[in-house]
Design a protein around this motif. Structure first.
Motif, PDB file in Angstrom:
ATOM      1  N   ALA A  63       0.795  -1.228   0.000  1.00  0.00           N
ATOM      2  CA  ALA A  63       0.000   0.000   0.000  1.00  0.00           C
ATOM      3  C   ALA A  63       0.825   1.275   0.000  1.00  0.00           C
ATOM      4  CB  ALA A  63      -0.975   0.000   1.179  1.00  0.00           C
ATOM      5  N   GLY A  64       1.949   1.259  -0.694  1.00  0.00           N
ATOM      6  CA  GLY A  64       2.744   2.478  -0.797  1.00  0.00           C
ATOM      7  C   GLY A  64       1.975   3.611  -1.433  1.00  0.00           C
ATOM      8  N   GLU A  65       1.092   3.258  -2.380  1.00  0.00           N
ATOM      9  CA  GLU A  65       0.310   4.304  -3.029  1.00  0.00           C
ATOM     10  C   GLU A  65      -0.662   4.979  -2.059  1.00  0.00           C
ATOM     11  OE1 GLU A  65      -1.820   0.380  -3.812  1.00  0.00           O
ATOM     12  OE2 GLU A  65       0.234   1.125  -3.769  1.00  0.00           O
ATOM     13  N   VAL A  66      -1.112   4.241  -1.037  1.00  0.00           N
ATOM     14  CA  VAL A  66      -1.992   4.836  -0.022  1.00  0.00           C
ATOM     15  C   VAL A  66      -1.208   5.867   0.775  1.00  0.00           C
ATOM     16  CG1 VAL A  66      -3.370   4.392   2.046  1.00  0.00           C
ATOM     17  CG2 VAL A  66      -3.440   2.781   0.120  1.00  0.00           C
ATOM     18  N   ALA A  67       0.011   5.529   1.163  1.00  0.00           N
ATOM     19  CA  ALA A  67       0.830   6.432   1.969  1.00  0.00           C
ATOM     20  C   ALA A  67       1.170   7.709   1.213  1.00  0.00           C
ATOM     21  CB  ALA A  67       2.098   5.725   2.422  1.00  0.00           C
ATOM     22  N   SER A  68       1.572   7.586  -0.051  1.00  0.00           N
ATOM     23  CA  SER A  68       1.933   8.787  -0.807  1.00  0.00           C
ATOM     24  C   SER A  68       0.714   9.664  -1.057  1.00  0.00           C
ATOM     25  CB  SER A  68       2.616   8.417  -2.129  1.00  0.00           C
ATOM     26  OG  SER A  68       1.758   7.662  -2.962  1.00  0.00           O
ATOM     27  N   GLU A  69      -0.434   9.044  -1.285  1.00  0.00           N
ATOM     28  CA  GLU A  69      -1.648   9.834  -1.502  1.00  0.00           C
ATOM     29  C   GLU A  69      -2.066  10.561  -0.229  1.00  0.00           C
ATOM     30  OE1 GLU A  69      -5.879   9.435  -3.833  1.00  0.00           O
ATOM     31  OE2 GLU A  69      -4.915   7.618  -3.099  1.00  0.00           O
ATOM     32  N   ILE A  70      -1.845   9.946   0.927  1.00  0.00           N
ATOM     33  CA  ILE A  70      -2.174  10.608   2.196  1.00  0.00           C
ATOM     34  C   ILE A  70      -1.367  11.883   2.367  1.00  0.00           C
ATOM     35  CG2 ILE A  70      -1.861  10.423   4.704  1.00  0.00           C
ATOM     36  CD1 ILE A  70      -2.845   7.517   4.482  1.00  0.00           C
ATOM     37  N   VAL A  71      -0.061  11.806   2.207  1.00  0.00           N
ATOM     38  CA  VAL A  71       0.768  12.984   2.476  1.00  0.00           C
ATOM     39  C   VAL A  71       0.516  14.076   1.444  1.00  0.00           C
ATOM     40  CG1 VAL A  71       2.850  12.212   1.242  1.00  0.00           C
ATOM     41  CG2 VAL A  71       3.077  13.748   3.184  1.00  0.00           C
ATOM     42  N   ILE A  72       0.337  13.719   0.183  1.00  0.00           N
ATOM     43  CA  ILE A  72       0.074  14.737  -0.838  1.00  0.00           C
ATOM     44  C   ILE A  72      -1.323  15.325  -0.655  1.00  0.00           C
ATOM     45  CG2 ILE A  72      -0.276  15.114  -3.313  1.00  0.00           C
ATOM     46  CD1 ILE A  72       2.670  15.022  -2.402  1.00  0.00           C
ATOM     47  N   GLY A  73      -2.283  14.512  -0.247  1.00  0.00           N
ATOM     48  CA  GLY A  73      -3.622  15.022   0.014  1.00  0.00           C
ATOM     49  C   GLY A  73      -3.639  16.055   1.116  1.00  0.00           C
ATOM     50  N   ILE A  74      -2.851  15.830   2.151  1.00  0.00           N
ATOM     51  CA  ILE A  74      -2.763  16.797   3.258  1.00  0.00           C
ATOM     52  C   ILE A  74      -2.135  18.098   2.778  1.00  0.00           C
ATOM     53  CG2 ILE A  74      -1.618  17.253   5.460  1.00  0.00           C
ATOM     54  CD1 ILE A  74      -1.983  14.210   6.019  1.00  0.00           C
ATOM     55  N   LEU A  75      -1.047  18.002   2.036  1.00  0.00           N
ATOM     56  CA  LEU A  75      -0.373  19.203   1.545  1.00  0.00           C
ATOM     57  C   LEU A  75      -1.266  19.985   0.576  1.00  0.00           C
ATOM     58  CD1 LEU A  75       3.188  17.728   0.989  1.00  0.00           C
ATOM     59  CD2 LEU A  75       2.605  19.533   2.615  1.00  0.00           C
ATOM     60  N   ALA A  76      -2.065  19.273  -0.210  1.00  0.00           N
ATOM     61  CA  ALA A  76      -2.913  19.942  -1.199  1.00  0.00           C
ATOM     62  C   ALA A  76      -3.997  20.786  -0.559  1.00  0.00           C
ATOM     63  CB  ALA A  76      -3.550  18.901  -2.128  1.00  0.00           C
ATOM     64  N   GLU A  77      -4.311  20.513   0.691  1.00  0.00           N
ATOM     65  CA  GLU A  77      -5.406  21.218   1.366  1.00  0.00           C
ATOM     66  C   GLU A  77      -4.952  22.464   2.117  1.00  0.00           C
ATOM     67  OE1 GLU A  77      -8.681  20.570   1.179  1.00  0.00           O
ATOM     68  OE2 GLU A  77      -8.148  19.071  -0.320  1.00  0.00           O
ATOM     69  N   VAL A  78      -3.646  22.681   2.221  1.00  0.00           N
ATOM     70  CA  VAL A  78      -3.171  23.797   3.031  1.00  0.00           C
ATOM     71  C   VAL A  78      -2.878  25.013   2.159  1.00  0.00           C
ATOM     72  CG1 VAL A  78      -2.191  22.242   4.743  1.00  0.00           C
ATOM     73  CG2 VAL A  78      -0.745  23.110   2.907  1.00  0.00           C
ATOM     74  N   ALA A  79      -3.003  26.192   2.747  1.00  0.00           N
ATOM     75  CA  ALA A  79      -2.622  27.437   2.087  1.00  0.00           C
ATOM     76  C   ALA A  79      -1.197  27.766   2.494  1.00  0.00           C
ATOM     77  CB  ALA A  79      -3.566  28.569   2.487  1.00  0.00           C
ATOM     78  N   PRO A  80      -0.249  27.790   1.566  1.00  0.00           N
ATOM     79  CA  PRO A  80       1.148  28.033   1.938  1.00  0.00           C
ATOM     80  C   PRO A  80       1.326  29.386   2.617  1.00  0.00           C
ATOM     81  CG  PRO A  80       0.991  27.209  -0.307  1.00  0.00           C
ATOM     82  CD  PRO A  80      -0.404  27.536   0.128  1.00  0.00           C
ATOM     83  N   PRO A  81       1.912  29.415   3.804  1.00  0.00           N
ATOM     84  CA  PRO A  81       2.132  30.692   4.499  1.00  0.00           C
ATOM     85  C   PRO A  81       3.119  31.578   3.750  1.00  0.00           C
ATOM     86  CG  PRO A  81       2.341  28.822   5.998  1.00  0.00           C
ATOM     87  CD  PRO A  81       2.329  28.272   4.623  1.00  0.00           C
ATOM     88  N   ALA A  82       3.012  32.893   3.982  1.00  0.00           N
ATOM     89  CA  ALA A  82       3.893  33.849   3.317  1.00  0.00           C
ATOM     90  C   ALA A  82       5.193  34.068   4.084  1.00  0.00           C
ATOM     91  CB  ALA A  82       3.169  35.176   3.131  1.00  0.00           C
TER      92      ALA A  82
END
Length: 253
Positions: free
Chosen positions: A42-61
């Protein structure tokens, strides 16, 4: 001068594997690549988890806030991976690398766990900004192997740290960018099989980002492409134009 990233991302399963466990993001202030750990469940599950979390955040300035955000995102990913393993014990051992970069003003804030790399091309010179968390890199650091010997070592893909559901704080680096810089984040499906000279020549020789990404993947194919290959490529632009873009690549693509 206001800096922004003009970015693209390309992910390819390679010529040997039937599935793609890589994931990534290419945006105007955020780049990330995650490589689900090959040979583990389930490596694909792990990579999708971390990228999914990053995709939801607004990068701070602010750089300090960007560092805190990246640490928190990776900590959350570890917690979610641990929960996923608890829900399905067959996933025990799954994990992912992650290398993520946030443009905060003129500063690039980098966070890394594993061996996905970040490179900077400036004035035609290539510089690796990250250090691989691998067994062979430790041998290089000890003077036992040369970097070239490490590239050919049979255990070159053995990572010593990953996002696997336990505490794995990222290595953090901060550097100042300038307009005209080019950034490359990639999984080891590129860096293990295409040397830095070829990467530098390609980054310098293909001004068009999409064509450049396609050529890098082509070089991996020419080297046999036994692993998934993901490249996130960004040019640092100082025009100040506002353009909100983000492309997310999920496993299997």
């Amino acid at each position: 001068m206001t800096l922004t990233l003009r970015s693209t991302i390309l992910s390819d399963p390679g010529l040997v594997r039937s599935n793609n466990e890589d994931a990534g993001i290419a945006g105007d202030r955020l780049l990330a690549v995650a490589d689900g750990m090959g040979g583990l469940p389930a490596g694909e599950v792990a990579s999708e988890i971390v990228i999914g979390i990053l995709a939801e955040v607004a990068p701070p300035a602010a750089p300090e806030a960007a560092q805190a955000m990246l640490r928190a995102a990776i900590s959350t990913a570890n917690n979610q991976i641990r929960a996923a393993i608890g829900a399905d014990p067959e996933r025990d051992g799954m994990g992912t690398t992650v290398t993520a970069a946030i443009l905060a003003g003129a500063e690039l804030v980098l966070a890394q766990v594993g061996d996905s790399r970040c490179y900077l091309l400036r004035d035609g010179r290539l510089r690796q900004l990250t250090r691989d968390d691998t067994f062979v890199q430790e041998l290089v650091d000890q003077g036992i192997l040369t970097p070239e010997q490490a590239r050919r070592h049979p255990q070159r893909s053995l990572v010593t740290r990953a996002v696997q559901g336990h505490d794995a704080p990222p290595a953090i680096a901060v550097l100042t960018l300038a307009a005209g810089d080019r950034l490359l984040l990639c999984s080891d499906g590129l860096s293990d099989y295409v040397d830095d000279t070829a990467i530098a020549t390609t980054l310098s020789g293909y001004p068009d980002r999409q064509q450049c990404a396609e050529q890098l993947v082509k070089l991996a194919h020419q080297a046999g492409a036994p692993d998934n290959v993901t490249v996130a490529l960004a040019d640092v632009d100082g025009s100040g134009d506002d353009e909100t873009t983000q492309t997310v690549v999920t496993p299997g693509g």
